[in-house]
Design an enzyme around this catalytic site. Structure first.
Site, PDB file in Angstrom:
ATOM      1  N   ALA A   1       7.423  -1.312   7.986  1.00 48.59           N
ATOM      2  CA  ALA A   1       8.746  -1.679   7.798  1.00 48.59           C
ATOM      3  C   ALA A   1      10.326  -1.422   7.263  1.00 48.59           C
ATOM      4  CB  ALA A   1       8.331  -2.364   7.163  1.00 48.59           C
TER       5      ALA A   1
ATOM      6  N   PHE B   1      -1.160   4.888   5.366  1.00 52.01           N
ATOM      7  CA  PHE B   1      -0.568   4.890   4.196  1.00 52.01           C
ATOM      8  C   PHE B   1       0.572   3.543   3.734  1.00 52.01           C
ATOM      9  CE2 PHE B   1       0.126   8.765   6.338  1.00 52.01           C
ATOM     10  CZ  PHE B   1      -0.601   9.906   5.156  1.00 52.01           C
TER      11      PHE B   1
ATOM     12  N   THR C   1      -5.208   6.259  -4.668  1.00 51.20           N
ATOM     13  CA  THR C   1      -4.040   6.692  -5.687  1.00 51.20           C
ATOM     14  C   THR C   1      -5.206   6.825  -6.850  1.00 51.20           C
ATOM     15  OG1 THR C   1      -2.319   6.127  -7.807  1.00 51.20           O
ATOM     16  CG2 THR C   1      -3.430   4.392  -6.441  1.00 51.20           C
ATOM     17  N   ASP C   2      -4.970   7.843  -7.695  1.00 50.42           N
ATOM     18  CA  ASP C   2      -6.108   7.527  -8.800  1.00 50.42           C
ATOM     19  C   ASP C   2      -5.937   6.461  -9.922  1.00 50.42           C
ATOM     20  OD1 ASP C   2      -3.077   8.289  -9.710  1.00 50.42           O
ATOM     21  OD2 ASP C   2      -3.717  10.763 -10.253  1.00 50.42           O
ATOM     22  N   GLU C   3      -4.732   5.876  -9.570  1.00 51.55           N
ATOM     23  CA  GLU C   3      -4.262   5.126 -11.212  1.00 51.55           C
ATOM     24  C   GLU C   3      -5.045   3.847 -10.565  1.00 51.55           C
ATOM     25  OE1 GLU C   3      -0.042   3.730 -11.689  1.00 51.55           O
ATOM     26  OE2 GLU C   3       0.226   5.106 -10.151  1.00 51.55           O
TER      27      GLU C   3
ATOM     28  N   TYR D   1       0.222  -2.913  -9.608  1.00 52.50           N
ATOM     29  CA  TYR D   1       0.144  -1.948  -8.177  1.00 52.50           C
ATOM     30  C   TYR D   1      -1.057  -1.455  -8.539  1.00 52.50           C
ATOM     31  CZ  TYR D   1       0.540   2.497  -6.221  1.00 52.50           C
ATOM     32  OH  TYR D   1       0.045   4.116  -5.735  1.00 52.50           O
ATOM     33  N   SER D   2      -1.710  -0.813  -9.280  1.00 52.54           N
ATOM     34  CA  SER D   2      -3.507  -0.183  -9.568  1.00 52.54           C
ATOM     35  C   SER D   2      -3.783  -1.763  -8.694  1.00 52.54           C
ATOM     36  CB  SER D   2      -2.838   0.922 -10.342  1.00 52.54           C
ATOM     37  OG  SER D   2      -3.399  -0.658 -12.248  1.00 52.54           O
ATOM     38  N   ALA D   3      -3.871  -2.610  -9.396  1.00 57.30           N
ATOM     39  CA  ALA D   3      -4.600  -3.555  -9.649  1.00 57.30           C
ATOM     40  C   ALA D   3      -4.710  -4.049  -7.876  1.00 57.30           C
ATOM     41  CB  ALA D   3      -4.590  -4.790 -10.387  1.00 57.30           C
TER      42      ALA D   3
ATOM     43  N   LYS E   1      -4.003  -1.706  -5.213  1.00 57.47           N
ATOM     44  CA  LYS E   1      -4.982  -1.163  -4.186  1.00 57.47           C
ATOM     45  C   LYS E   1      -6.030  -1.021  -5.278  1.00 57.47           C
ATOM     46  CE  LYS E   1      -3.396   2.137  -2.917  1.00 57.47           C
ATOM     47  NZ  LYS E   1      -3.134   2.279  -1.206  1.00 57.47           N
TER      48      LYS E   1
END
Length: 353
Positions: free
Chosen positions: A38, A85, A135-137, A160-162, A164
């Protein structure tokens, strides 16, 4: 072994995606790569100048949530492979605008899964693969001991981590429910060329070169495992081709450091590279208010990836930092181009500097 023929790469103009394409497009000339991006604030076609004329590469501007576009691209290119990605990735931005992360990271992933499922539903040749990069998060925060591995329960702590974590769950659900051939990987903190200057390492380099304050959250004692982006891309290509369908692999750099230690090391490398007495730039370090929900420590146990597929990182942290600083010094035009007014406004608002 999965043998890609026509590959859809989402988010290929971003940091990790562009490094991946720069690595695989010239290495696999028998494979066609279509980059869907985008071109949001962190996506930049300057990253891909080296391959823009390659016969096996094409760029399409568009959103990964655009269902009609996705179905048209699958019909046109008969993709055998997806390497996904595309994601909003900055924790600070997710705290400000969580819905943007839900739309891009979660709903975008589901739209892509649906397009792949529709295109591949009648296939009996078992020649497709959907690779989801995460991600590891998603695993939350560690104490002083232990490391994340493939079986670690999810415990996301930021929007963010939620977002992902939700996308990871959908990918696995499509494997179990529909038999979609997927692989997943969760990586530690990446660094290297073309990283947008809002993440720690490019912020430090850019500010040190301008002798501006270098912000560090809280006490700087949060611990991360650092992975050179070129090593990550090599791991992705290995997993894509040789990983087991339905499996997850964690990828780490074997380089745990506190944020403060990384910043000090990096500032010394900048001093050395610019001819200043080593240690001069450490005076730029400025501690700022910690961000909400700041995870204390991440660490990765990539034993499975090493034992099953033979991958191991090739860059020690100091070596990788030296290569990264040298790249930024050689590519001042790129850095100046991305340090636009919108970034400057964000920087001042975020850190108060």
């Amino acid at each position: 072994m999965h043998q890609p023929g026509s590959v859809l790469v989402t988010g290929g103009a971003g940091f990790i995606g562009s490094n991946y394409l720069l690595q695989v497009v010239p290495a696999h000339t028998e494979v066609t790569f279509v980059n869907l991006d985008a071109l949001s604030y962190a996506g930049n076609l300057m990253n891909l100048a080296a391959i823009e004329q390659a016969q096996n590469y094409a760029f399409v501007k568009g959103e990964v949530q655009d269902v009609e576009l996705l179905h048209a691209l699958f019909a046109q290119h008969a993709f055998t492979t997806v390497v996904h990605f595309a994601a909003e990735s900055h924790v600070d931005r997710s705290i400000r605008d969580p819905l943007a992360f839900v739309r891009s990271n979660t709903l975008g992933t589901v739209a892509l899964l649906e397009a792949a499922r529709a295109a591949w539903k009648d296939d009996t040749t078992n020649r497709h693969r959907f690779y989801h990069i995460s991600t590891d998060e998603v695993f939350g925060s560690l104490g002083d001991n232990g490391a994340f591995r493939e079986t670690t329960p999810y415990d996301p702590r930021s929007p963010y981590s939620a977002s992902k974590a939700a996308s990871d769950h959908f990918v696995r659900a499509y494997y179990h429910t529909y038999g979609l051939p997927v692989v997943l990987s969760n990586c530690s903190n990446n660094y290297g060329p073309f990283q947008f200057p809002e993440k720690l390492i490019p912020v430090v380099i850019a500010n040190a070169l301008q002798q501006k304050p270098v912000p560090i959250y809280g006490t700087g004692l949060n611990v991360r495992d650092w992975l050179y982006v070129g090593d990550h891309c090599a791991a992705i290509d290995t997993i894509l081709r040789w990983g087991t369908t339905g499996d997850t692999y964690v990828i780490g750099g074997d380089s745990e450091r506190t944020n403060l230690d990384v910043v000090r090391m990096l500032l010394d490398v900048v001093d050395e590279a610019t001819g200043q007495p080593v240690g001069t730039s450490r005076q730029l370090i400025t501690f700022v208010t910690d961000r909400p929900g700041h995870d204390y420590r991440y660490a990765m146990d990539f034993t499975k990836l090493h034992q099953a597929l033979g991958w191991t990182p090739s860059h020690a942290l100091e070596e990788g930092l030296r290569e990264t600083v040298a790249w930024y010094l050689r590519n001042g035009d790129w850095l100046n181009a991305v340090m636009d007014q919108s970034y400057q406004t964000y920087y001042h608002e975020q850190y108060g500097l």
